[in-house]
Design a protein around this motif. Structure first.
Motif, short mmCIF file in Angstrom:
data_model
loop_
_atom_site.label_atom_id
_atom_site.label_comp_id
_atom_site.label_asym_id
_atom_site.label_seq_id
_atom_site.Cartn_x
_atom_site.Cartn_y
_atom_site.Cartn_z
N PHE A 165 0.84 -1.20 0.00
CA PHE A 165 0.00 0.00 0.00
C PHE A 165 0.87 1.26 0.00
CE2 PHE A 165 -2.56 -3.26 2.13
CZ PHE A 165 -3.76 -3.16 1.46
N CYS A 166 1.94 1.21 0.76
CA CYS A 166 2.80 2.39 0.92
C CYS A 166 3.56 2.71 -0.36
CB CYS A 166 3.76 2.17 2.08
SG CYS A 166 2.95 1.94 3.68
N LEU A 177 -2.83 4.91 2.31
CA LEU A 177 -3.14 5.10 0.89
C LEU A 177 -4.31 6.07 0.70
CD1 LEU A 177 -2.69 4.43 -2.06
CD2 LEU A 177 -4.06 2.36 -1.75
N ASN A 178 -5.36 5.93 1.49
CA ASN A 178 -6.49 6.86 1.39
C ASN A 178 -6.03 8.31 1.55
OD1 ASN A 178 -8.41 4.90 0.99
ND2 ASN A 178 -9.34 5.07 3.01
N ALA A 205 -7.11 4.75 -3.07
CA ALA A 205 -8.31 4.09 -2.57
C ALA A 205 -8.12 2.58 -2.62
CB ALA A 205 -9.52 4.47 -3.40
N VAL A 206 -8.93 1.89 -1.84
CA VAL A 206 -9.00 0.43 -1.89
C VAL A 206 -10.47 0.07 -2.09
CG1 VAL A 206 -8.53 -1.75 -0.71
CG2 VAL A 206 -7.02 0.22 -0.33
N THR A 207 -10.75 -0.80 -3.06
CA THR A 207 -12.12 -1.23 -3.33
C THR A 207 -12.16 -2.74 -3.49
OG1 THR A 207 -12.02 -1.18 -5.76
CG2 THR A 207 -12.49 0.90 -4.64
N GLN A 208 -13.35 -3.27 -3.52
CA GLN A 208 -13.52 -4.64 -3.95
C GLN A 208 -13.33 -4.69 -5.47
OE1 GLN A 208 -16.61 -7.00 -1.75
NE2 GLN A 208 -17.37 -4.96 -1.20
N ALA A 212 -3.92 3.84 -7.10
CA ALA A 212 -3.33 5.17 -6.93
C ALA A 212 -4.37 6.24 -7.20
CB ALA A 212 -2.15 5.33 -7.88
N VAL A 213 -5.24 5.99 -8.17
CA VAL A 213 -6.33 6.91 -8.50
C VAL A 213 -7.64 6.21 -8.25
CG1 VAL A 213 -7.40 8.29 -10.33
CG2 VAL A 213 -4.92 8.02 -10.26
N PRO A 214 -8.48 6.72 -7.36
CA PRO A 214 -9.77 6.06 -7.08
C PRO A 214 -10.57 5.84 -8.35
CG PRO A 214 -9.36 7.79 -5.49
CD PRO A 214 -8.30 7.92 -6.53
N PRO A 215 -11.13 4.65 -8.56
CA PRO A 215 -11.89 4.40 -9.79
C PRO A 215 -13.18 5.20 -9.80
CG PRO A 215 -12.11 2.56 -8.27
CD PRO A 215 -11.09 3.48 -7.67
#
Length: 265
Positions: free
Chosen positions: A199-200, A228-229, A234-237, A261-264
């Motif tokens: 993540f880092c 990361l946030n 972002a982290v998603t399913q 790195a870029v939220p979807p």
């Protein structure tokens, strides 16, 4: 303190620094790993660090329940509500045993299913990552005092390199499904990393995506997710729905996820 997320992340970092002292003592010794009921490895370092972290969190975050990996394994499983803490005293035990330095101490605060403050500390690499309102990183020796002014802001990169996106992969768990997803995303390069450092790597702009297909526990991911946030990612399913915490019915086990790195959209 919980309303001041940057101060809380800094306190988590201070706690990790103190707990890292016995971790490094074990790391430098000729230790013998043991095996838990789920057949995953554990060492004396996990136990010693967790005891220090839990005691410190009683003072830093009084009244907030804590789910900590080794206590959870021993059957200590407090009821959690909208606000709770997740602790992994040594994330990346395989890296710890291999003595490649890529293991971390992780603490995170969860509010309403989301990680809102966290610290990821890699003591063998002497590098600390913090996530609150903002993301910061810097050098920190085990047992050393942490100075916020000595830390630098970090942020994800918004576009991949011209020669193609970079994926960060687990040293221990990359598989064909992971590689296939990375290929569909346009990945042309990959970095290997252990523990929450994956993540880092994205948070500090070194990679663009981290796909993970396979089980993890909530304490494995929460602190890195918080960093990361706060760095803009972002982290998603995999279906891009929210990746949440507090999954008591699942025994706090995570499903598949993608770190971006870029939220979807």
């Amino acid at each position: 303190m919980t309303h001041n997320l940057d101060a809380l992340a800094l306190e988590f970092a201070r706690i990790c620094s103190v707990a890292a002292v016995p971790v490094m003592e074990v790391y430098r010794s000729d230790f013998t790993p043991q095996q838990k009921a789920d057949r995953s490895p554990v060492t004396e370092a996990d136990m010693r660090a967790e005891a220090i972290i839990l005691k410190a969190l009683q003072s830093a975050c009084p009244g907030i329940p804590v789910l900590a990996e080794e206590q959870f394994e021993a059957g200590v499983r407090p009821e959690v509500d909208d606000v709770f803490l997740l602790v992994d005293p040594v994330d990346g035990t395989k890296e710890f045993i291999a003595k490649n330095g890529e293991f971390t101490l992780n603490i995170a605060l969860i509010e309403k299913g989301a990680p809102v403050a966290g610290s990821v500390y890699a003591p063998a690499l002497e590098r600390i990552y913090l996530g609150g309102r903002v993301a910061r990183a810097g050098a920190l020796q085990p047992g050393g005092s942490i100075n916020a002014d000595a830390l630098s802001g970090i942020a994800t990169r918004k576009t991949p390199p011209a020669k193609g996106a970079v994926a960060v992969m687990s040293r221990s768990h990359a598989d064909e499904r992971t590689r296939a997803f990375a290929g569909e995303f346009g990945v042309t390069q990959s970095l290997s990393a252990g523990s929450s450092l994956k993540f880092c790597r994205i948070a500090e702009g070194e990679a663009d995506i981290y796909p993970r297909f396979g089980p993890t526990m909530e304490w494995d991911t929460a602190a890195g997710h918080a960093v990361l946030n706060s760095a803009g990612g972002a982290v998603t399913q995999p279906d891009r729905s929210p990746f949440l915490y507090g999954k008591s019915a699942a025994g706090y086990r995570n499903g598949d996820f993608i770190a971006w790195a870029v939220p979807p959209a």
